[in-house]
Design a protein around this motif. Structure first.
Motif, PDB file in Angstrom:
ATOM      1  N   ILE A   1     -27.737  45.626  28.484  1.00 44.58           N
ATOM      2  CA  ILE A   1     -27.735  44.445  27.620  1.00 44.58           C
ATOM      3  C   ILE A   1     -28.964  44.551  26.728  1.00 44.58           C
ATOM      4  N   GLU A   2     -28.771  44.480  25.425  1.00 47.27           N
ATOM      5  CA  GLU A   2     -29.808  44.887  24.471  1.00 47.27           C
ATOM      6  C   GLU A   2     -31.180  44.284  24.746  1.00 47.27           C
ATOM      7  N   HIS A   3     -31.238  42.994  25.082  1.00 51.65           N
ATOM      8  CA  HIS A   3     -32.538  42.344  25.226  1.00 51.65           C
ATOM      9  C   HIS A   3     -33.196  42.613  26.576  1.00 51.65           C
ATOM     10  N   ALA A   4     -32.466  43.250  27.476  1.00 48.87           N
ATOM     11  CA  ALA A   4     -33.076  43.786  28.692  1.00 48.87           C
ATOM     12  C   ALA A   4     -33.496  45.233  28.466  1.00 48.87           C
ATOM     13  N   LEU A   5     -32.706  45.949  27.661  1.00 45.05           N
ATOM     14  CA  LEU A   5     -32.937  47.378  27.440  1.00 45.05           C
ATOM     15  C   LEU A   5     -34.147  47.661  26.547  1.00 45.05           C
ATOM     16  N   ILE A   6     -34.303  46.904  25.467  1.00 46.42           N
ATOM     17  CA  ILE A   6     -35.361  47.189  24.491  1.00 46.42           C
ATOM     18  C   ILE A   6     -36.754  47.114  25.122  1.00 46.42           C
ATOM     19  N   PRO A   7     -37.084  46.068  25.873  1.00 44.70           N
ATOM     20  CA  PRO A   7     -38.398  46.077  26.539  1.00 44.70           C
ATOM     21  C   PRO A   7     -38.523  47.199  27.565  1.00 44.70           C
ATOM     22  N   GLU A   8     -37.469  47.444  28.323  1.00 42.63           N
ATOM     23  CA  GLU A   8     -37.485  48.495  29.338  1.00 42.63           C
ATOM     24  C   GLU A   8     -37.820  49.850  28.729  1.00 42.63           C
ATOM     25  N   LYS A   9     -37.291  50.122  27.549  1.00 42.83           N
ATOM     26  CA  LYS A   9     -37.506  51.406  26.876  1.00 42.83           C
ATOM     27  C   LYS A   9     -38.845  51.471  26.134  1.00 42.83           C
ATOM     28  N   GLY A  10     -39.592  50.387  26.134  1.00 44.28           N
ATOM     29  CA  GLY A  10     -40.885  50.391  25.456  1.00 44.28           C
ATOM     30  C   GLY A  10     -40.785  50.425  23.948  1.00 44.28           C
TER      31      GLY A  10
ATOM     32  N   GLY B   1     -26.695  37.360  35.899  1.00 49.87           N
ATOM     33  CA  GLY B   1     -26.916  38.455  34.960  1.00 49.87           C
ATOM     34  C   GLY B   1     -27.205  37.929  33.570  1.00 49.87           C
ATOM     35  N   SER B   2     -26.910  38.732  32.559  1.00 51.39           N
ATOM     36  CA  SER B   2     -27.088  38.430  31.125  1.00 51.39           C
ATOM     37  C   SER B   2     -28.454  38.871  30.619  1.00 51.39           C
ATOM     38  N   CYS B   3     -28.664  38.719  29.303  1.00 51.50           N
ATOM     39  CA  CYS B   3     -29.959  39.066  28.711  1.00 51.50           C
ATOM     40  C   CYS B   3     -31.033  38.084  29.134  1.00 51.50           C
ATOM     41  N   THR B   4     -30.625  36.972  29.727  1.00 46.10           N
ATOM     42  CA  THR B   4     -31.573  35.959  30.179  1.00 46.10           C
ATOM     43  C   THR B   4     -32.036  36.230  31.604  1.00 46.10           C
ATOM     44  N   ASN B   5     -31.123  36.591  32.486  1.00 42.99           N
ATOM     45  CA  ASN B   5     -31.463  36.722  33.906  1.00 42.99           C
ATOM     46  C   ASN B   5     -30.747  37.879  34.585  1.00 42.99           C
TER      47      ASN B   5
ATOM     48  N   PHE C   1     -24.139  40.994  36.999  1.00 39.09           N
ATOM     49  CA  PHE C   1     -24.259  41.899  35.854  1.00 39.09           C
ATOM     50  C   PHE C   1     -25.701  42.385  35.726  1.00 39.09           C
ATOM     51  N   PRO C   2     -26.047  43.555  36.258  1.00 45.47           N
ATOM     52  CA  PRO C   2     -27.400  44.077  36.041  1.00 45.47           C
ATOM     53  C   PRO C   2     -27.667  44.243  34.542  1.00 45.47           C
ATOM     54  N   GLY C   3     -28.910  44.020  34.141  1.00 45.64           N
ATOM     55  CA  GLY C   3     -29.222  44.047  32.715  1.00 45.64           C
ATOM     56  C   GLY C   3     -29.141  45.427  32.077  1.00 45.64           C
TER      57      GLY C   3
END
Length: 419
Positions: free
Chosen positions: A102-111, A298-302, A329-331
């Protein structure tokens, strides 16, 4: 200079020494983001501009997450469109199914976002990255196209509300309860086109996952963006994720705010947002016994690891109530893998939950958990408008992972403290 955190970031990116609320500026962009819903429209507009390349192949990010894996032919066509564009334009940060999230979980994770950045995304929850001390905001697909082509975007400098966080939240209270409390306090238009700036000694008692949740839902209060002061927790989160140098901006002592609101974290209780508006908030203990049909975690929020861990801690050794559908739904793929290795997935599945691929899924009425007429869901997503997750006569109750997990066990909206 009398500037807030947001105003300082925008001034720096506009090449100005000073900006003030209401001023129109053109700012340089550090990241332009789109997904499988919004990017096809942006591609059409991009082609009209007449340029052949994006402004920076490393600063455009495309994540197919809303209807991916494709739920039908139309969704498959949308995903094919962005896939071909990413390949043709040599987009470095295109994340296909299997590596995406989910984009808003992925972007921070990827730095891909660091403090002091200016980020736009053709998705309203782009405001998530304010948790990292960046200015990030949602825009339309046309603005995304212009951003991909030029690396610049126009902004009206927002005024701000200062939220002073004090003390420490109790065991089952997380960022979701805090932001629902705030939205209930100020309303869905309480921060309209303003920056929600979170400061105070209480910030150190919030994990990065809780901060990401709170910044994510700033838009539910009408805000242009939400932003946290950068501290050691932020810096630790960024270690190993990025080699980029970054600038930390703090508000001036005499910065001008429209309002200052103190939030005592120790006094916040498990909270839900009742149909059909995020500001229709109530303490769980104030609710009558409301029978539910479905739980979504789940979701981009939780959908982050802390969220799944909290749900597993509550569900471990227990069972989802008979007749309740509990969908997790894992982020991101990495969060999913971490949850597998930590035993979280085992605990959730043994309890009777269904694990899904990382996707936005039912949050926007997409797939993997749509509600029928008359059904009620407790969900860790971010919106509960009429028909948001399915039939217009269904009902959505927004809650934290702890409340969602407790509700899955009992079959009605439940305070985890009462289990």
């Amino acid at each position: 200079m009398k500037m807030t955190m947001t105003q300082k970031i925008l001034a720096a990116h506009a090449g100005l020494d000073y900006v003030e609320a209401g001023q129109l500026i053109e700012a340089n962009l550090d990241l332009v983001l789109g997904n499988d819903i919004t990017t096809p429209v942006a591609i059409k507009e991009f082609d009209k501009i007449g340029v052949t390349e994006v402004f920076d192949k490393s600063k455009v990010v495309i994540v197919p997450d809303h209807f991916a894996p494709a739920k039908d032919i139309q969704a498959a066509t949308q995903c094919k469109c962005v896939r071909e564009f990413a390949e043709n334009k040599e987009i470095e940060n295109y994340f296909e199914v299997g590596e995406m999230g989910i984009e808003h979980a992925l972007i921070p994770e990827k730095g891909l976002v660091v403090p002091g950045d200016v980020v736009i995304g053709a998705d309203s929850h782009t405001c998530t990255y304010g948790a990292l001390g960046a200015f990030s905001t949602g825009i339309g697909s046309t603005d995304m196209a212009a951003g991909m082509a030029t690396g610049k975007s126009w902004f009206k400098v927002p005024s701000a509300i200062k939220f002073i966080l004090i003390n420490k939240p109790t065991k089952y209270v997380s960022g979701k309860d805090i932001i629902l409390h705030i939205i209930g306090l100020i309303g869905v238009d309480g921060a309209l086109y303003k920056s929600m700036e979170f400061v105070g000694d209480g910030v150190k008692n919030l994990s990065m996952d809780s901060r990401l949740t709170m910044a994510n839902m700033a838009i539910e209060a009408g805000a242009k963006n939400g932003i946290f002061e950068v501290d050691e927790i932020t810096k630790e989160y960024l270690k190993g994720r990025t080699n980029r140098e970054y600038t930390i901006y703090t508000a001036d002592l005499d910065a001008i705010y429209d309002e200052e609101i103190t939030i005592d974290l120790s006094k916040i209780k498990p909270t839900v947002s009742c149909p059909h508006s995020p500001d229709n908030t109530k303490l769980v203990d104030e609710l009558p016994k409301i029978k539910i049909d479905q739980v979504v975690i789940g979701s981009c929020t939780n959908g982050r690891l802390e969220d799944l861990r909290m749900a597993a801690d509550i569900l471990r050794g227990k069972k989802v109530a008979k007749g309740i559908r509990a969908i997790v739904f894992p982020g991101t793929q990495q969060i999913y893998l971490d949850a597998v290795e930590e035993g979280i997935v085992t605990d959730l599945v043994k309890a009777g939950c269904v694990m899904s691929t990382p996707t936005c899924g039912p949050c926007l009425g997409g797939h993997m958990g749509i509600l029928a007429k008359g059904e009620k869901a407790v969900t860790t997503t971010n919106r509960n408008f009429v028909g948001r997750m399915g039939h217009i006569e269904s009902e959505v109750y927004l809650a934290s992972p702890a409340v969602a997990a407790a509700s899955a066990i009992t079959g009605y909206i439940t305070n985890p403290e009462n289990l």
